[in-house]
Design an enzyme around this catalytic site. Structure first.
Site, mmCIF file in Angstrom:
data_model
loop_
_atom_site.group_PDB
_atom_site.id
_atom_site.type_symbol
_atom_site.label_atom_id
_atom_site.label_comp_id
_atom_site.label_asym_id
_atom_site.label_seq_id
_atom_site.Cartn_x
_atom_site.Cartn_y
_atom_site.Cartn_z
ATOM 1 N N SER A 114 -10.680 -0.629 3.756
ATOM 2 C CA SER A 114 -9.858 -0.765 4.965
ATOM 3 C C SER A 114 -9.354 0.622 5.379
ATOM 4 O O SER A 114 -8.688 1.290 4.585
ATOM 5 C CB SER A 114 -8.641 -1.647 4.695
ATOM 6 N N GLU A 140 -4.605 3.739 6.072
ATOM 7 C CA GLU A 140 -4.392 3.460 4.646
ATOM 8 C C GLU A 140 -5.078 4.566 3.839
ATOM 9 O O GLU A 140 -4.650 4.939 2.750
ATOM 10 C CB GLU A 140 -5.008 2.089 4.324
ATOM 11 N N ARG A 177 0.845 -1.218 0.000
ATOM 12 C CA ARG A 177 0.000 0.000 0.000
ATOM 13 C C ARG A 177 0.871 1.255 0.000
ATOM 14 O O ARG A 177 0.597 2.223 0.726
ATOM 15 C CB ARG A 177 -0.951 0.018 1.204
HETATM 16 C C1 LIG Z 1 -15.369 -0.785 -0.431
HETATM 17 C C2 LIG Z 1 -13.905 -0.534 -0.728
HETATM 18 C C3 LIG Z 1 -13.028 -1.603 -0.876
HETATM 19 C C4 LIG Z 1 -11.674 -1.385 -1.160
HETATM 20 N N1 LIG Z 1 -10.868 -2.473 -1.320
HETATM 21 C C5 LIG Z 1 -9.559 -2.293 -1.611
HETATM 22 C C6 LIG Z 1 -8.701 -3.417 -1.815
HETATM 23 O O1 LIG Z 1 -9.122 -4.562 -1.759
HETATM 24 N N2 LIG Z 1 -7.391 -3.182 -2.075
HETATM 25 C C7 LIG Z 1 -6.896 -1.916 -2.177
HETATM 26 O O2 LIG Z 1 -5.689 -1.780 -2.430
HETATM 27 N N3 LIG Z 1 -7.683 -0.829 -1.999
HETATM 28 C C8 LIG Z 1 -9.006 -0.985 -1.729
HETATM 29 N N4 LIG Z 1 -9.806 0.110 -1.528
HETATM 30 C C9 LIG Z 1 -9.236 1.456 -1.593
HETATM 31 C C10 LIG Z 1 -9.379 2.140 -2.974
HETATM 32 O O3 LIG Z 1 -10.361 1.507 -3.750
HETATM 33 C C11 LIG Z 1 -8.071 2.171 -3.748
HETATM 34 O O4 LIG Z 1 -7.067 2.807 -3.000
HETATM 35 C C12 LIG Z 1 -8.209 2.876 -5.094
HETATM 36 O O5 LIG Z 1 -7.057 2.684 -5.882
HETATM 37 C C13 LIG Z 1 -8.458 4.377 -4.942
HETATM 38 O O6 LIG Z 1 -8.797 4.876 -6.213
HETATM 39 P P1 LIG Z 1 -9.513 6.286 -6.359
HETATM 40 O O7 LIG Z 1 -9.567 6.594 -7.813
HETATM 41 O O8 LIG Z 1 -10.803 6.279 -5.655
HETATM 42 O O9 LIG Z 1 -8.450 7.240 -5.636
HETATM 43 P P2 LIG Z 1 -8.695 8.501 -4.713
HETATM 44 O O10 LIG Z 1 -9.304 8.056 -3.430
HETATM 45 O O11 LIG Z 1 -9.411 9.558 -5.469
HETATM 46 O O12 LIG Z 1 -7.194 8.959 -4.469
HETATM 47 C C14 LIG Z 1 -6.309 8.133 -3.765
HETATM 48 C C15 LIG Z 1 -4.908 8.759 -3.806
HETATM 49 O O13 LIG Z 1 -4.428 8.761 -5.140
HETATM 50 C C16 LIG Z 1 -4.103 10.097 -5.565
HETATM 51 N N5 LIG Z 1 -4.467 10.167 -6.988
HETATM 52 C C17 LIG Z 1 -5.668 9.871 -7.517
HETATM 53 N N6 LIG Z 1 -5.624 9.949 -8.858
HETATM 54 C C18 LIG Z 1 -4.356 10.320 -9.176
HETATM 55 C C19 LIG Z 1 -3.671 10.567 -10.419
HETATM 56 N N7 LIG Z 1 -4.288 10.447 -11.607
HETATM 57 N N8 LIG Z 1 -2.364 10.929 -10.384
HETATM 58 C C20 LIG Z 1 -1.698 11.024 -9.191
HETATM 59 N N9 LIG Z 1 -2.297 10.803 -7.993
HETATM 60 C C21 LIG Z 1 -3.611 10.446 -7.995
HETATM 61 C C22 LIG Z 1 -4.900 11.003 -4.655
HETATM 62 O O14 LIG Z 1 -4.274 12.277 -4.506
HETATM 63 C C23 LIG Z 1 -4.888 10.217 -3.355
HETATM 64 O O15 LIG Z 1 -3.672 10.419 -2.664
HETATM 65 C C24 LIG Z 1 -11.186 -0.063 -1.271
HETATM 66 C C25 LIG Z 1 -12.069 1.023 -1.118
HETATM 67 C C26 LIG Z 1 -13.412 0.791 -0.864
HETATM 68 C C27 LIG Z 1 -14.360 1.968 -0.750
#
Ligand SMILES: Cc1cc2nc3c(=O)[nH]c(=O)nc-3n(C[C@H](O)[C@H](O)[C@H](O)COP(=O)(O)OP(=O)(O)OC[C@H]3O[C@@H](n4cnc5c(N)ncnc54)[C@H](O)[C@@H]3O)c2cc1C
Length: 359
Positions: free
Chosen positions: A257, A353, A183
C-alpha cells in the site's frame, strides 16, 4: 517469567565476530522491493552491537547522514543517498520465556518476517497467522506497527530491544514506550540511525482464539467451509487472499500500500456519506472512521492506470508498481498525481505509508 523449553522454534542468536560489511558506492536496486536505481555512498550490514560501535568510531562516517534499512519493502529511493545506509541483519529466533498468558519469542532484526510466521504456524505456535506473507524483516515490524486482516503487531509485541547511538547502550522498550498506532510508532520520529532495533520479543497467546471479523477474511474462510478455523486455516486463507490481491515484488516492483487509509471525524464522515453514499469506510473507537484509500483512488478512475514504466496495480489501486526500468522520481510523480486527484474529488489528502528517501 518462567523460561520456556527451547525446542523447535529456536535458532541460535548468531552474532559472528568480524562480520561487518562496509562498502562504498553500493547499488540499492536489489535492496528495495520497488527495484528502482539508486546508490548509497556507504553501505554497512551489521550483525552485532560491536559492529554498530565500530561504525560510530569510524572517522570517515562520523558526519554523514544515516539511513536504516531492513528488507526495503517500505521505502522508495528517489535519488542517491549521500550518506551511510545501515542494514541491521542480526539473526536468531529463541523461545525466551513465558508469562501466565503468553509464550515469549525473541526474534533478531534481520529475520524475514514471512518466514518467521510460517515457521511458527508449522510448529503449532499460533498468534501471528493473520500477519502472514508481509514482506520485510522483523526489525522493521514495529516501525510502522505492521498490520493486516484484523491484527496489528501491537497486539503481539512484548518489547523491542534497541541500541541508542547517543548513549552507545542497549535497552528494552515496552509497548507503551513505542507509541504504536495505525502504521505509526515513536521510531518514525527518530533522527536516522539514532535508535536501531536489534530484536523484538513477541507474545504468543497460550489460550489462542482465532482473530476473525475482518470481512474479506471471513468470506474466504466461509468459502472454504471453515466455521471454527485453526491457526493454519487462517494462515492459508490469508496467504491465498494476499496472493490474489497483491503483486509479488520479485516479479513486479512495489512496496505494498503506497498510502495510508485516511481517518476522519464523525461529522466529516457524515458529509462524505451524503455526497458519496457508496464510500467504503470502517468505524473506529472514539467515533472516528477509516476510509478505504483504495476506494478513493479507484473512484477517481485511477486503478490499473499506466504512466510509462509506472502504474497502479490492476487488482489493488492502492499499490503503485514499477513495470520495469522506472525511476523513483517517476513513481513519486504518479503518487503525487493520485494525491492530487483524490484531494480534488474528495477533499482528502492521502498520506504516504511508504518512506520516501531523497525527495
Ligand atoms: C507486497 C507488499 C505487501 C505489504 N503488505 C503489508 C501489510 O499487509 N501490512 C503492513 O503493515 N505492511 C505491509 N507492507 C509494507 C512492509 O512490508 C512493512 O512495512 C515491513 O515491515 C517493512 O519491512 P522492511 O524490513 O522491508 O523495512 P524497510 O522498508 O527496509 O524499512 C522501513 C522503515 O523501517 C526502518 N527500519 C528498518 N529496519 C530498522 C531497524 N532495525 N531499526 C530501526 N529502524 C529500522 C527504516 O529506516 C524505514 O523507515 C507490504 C509491502 C509489500 C511490498
Amino acid at each position: 517469567m518462567r523460561r520456556a523449553a527451547r525446542k523447535g522454534v529456536a535458532r541460535a542468536f548468531y552474532n559472528p565476530p568480524m562480520a561487518l560489511t562496509l562498502q562504498q558506492g553500493v547499488s540499492l536496486k536489489a535492496l528495495s522491493t520497488f527495484g528502482v536505481d539508486a546508490r548509497a555512498a556507504w553501505f554497512a550490514r551489521v550483525q552485532s552491537v560491536a559492529d554498530l560501535q565500530h561504525l560510530q568510531d569510524d572517522a570517515r562516517l562520523r558526519d554523514l547522514p544515516r539511513l536504516l534499512l531492513g528488507g526495503g519493502s517500505n521505502v522508495l529511493f528517489v535519488g542517491d543517498f549521500a550518506g551511510l545506509v545501515i542494514q541491521p541483519a542480526l539473526r536468531g529466533v529463541a523461545l525466551c520465556g513465558q508469562t501466565e498468558e503468553d509464550r515469549l519469542v525473541q526474534v533478531g532484526a534481520g529475520e524475514t518476517w514471512a518466514d518467521l510466521v510460517e515457521q511458527l504456524v508449522r510448529e503449532g505456535r499460533a498468534g501471528l497467522e493473520n500477519l502472514a506473507l508481509i514482506p520485510g524483516w522483523a526489525g522493521a515490524a514495529p516501525i510502522q506497527n505492521i498490520g493486516a486482516y484484523g491484527l496489528e503487531l501491537a497486539q503481539r509485541l512484548h518489547c523491542v530491544r534497541v541500541w541508542e547511538a547517543q548513549s552507545n547502550a542497549c535497552r528494552d522498550m515496552w509497548p507503551e514506550d513505542c507509541a504504536l498506532g495505525y502504521r505509526d510508532s515513536v521510531f518514525k520520529r527518530d533522527r536516522d540511525g539514532e535508535r536501531v532495533v536489534l530484536s523484538i520479543t513477541l507474545r504468543l497467546p497460550l489460550r489462542w482464539e482465532p482473530i476473525t471479523g475482518y470481512a474479506e477474511l471471513d468470506r474466504e474462510l466461509a468459502a472454504r467451509g471453515l466455521g471454527r478455523p485453526s491457526a493454519r486455516d487462517i494462515f492459508e486463507a490469508v496467504c491465498a487472499l494476499r496472493r490474489r490481491k497483491l503483486p509479488d515484488p520479485a516479479k513486479l516492483g512495489n512496496a505494498g500500500s503506497f498510502f495510508k487509509n485516511p481517518v476522519v471525524e464523525r461529522a466529516h464522515h457524515v458529509q462524505l456519506l451524503e455526497r458519496f453514499p457508496s464510500i467504503v469506510s470502517y468505524p473506529l473507537a472514539g467515533g472516528r472512521f477509516k476510509i478505504a484509500a483504495a476506494w478513493l483512488i479507484q473512484s477517481c478512475g485511477m486503478r490499473a492506470v499506466r504512466r510509462g514504466a509506472v502504474g497502479t496495480y490492476e487488482h489493488q489501486a492502492l499499490v503503485l508498481v514499477n513495470h520495469g526500468g522506472a525511476t523513483g522520481a517517476q513513481v513519486l510523480g504518479l503518487a503525487r498525481e493520485v494525491q492530487h486527484r483524490v484531494e480534488e474529488k474528495f477533499g482528502i489528502r492521502l498520506e504516504p505509508e511508504v518512506r520516501i528517501v531523497g525527495a
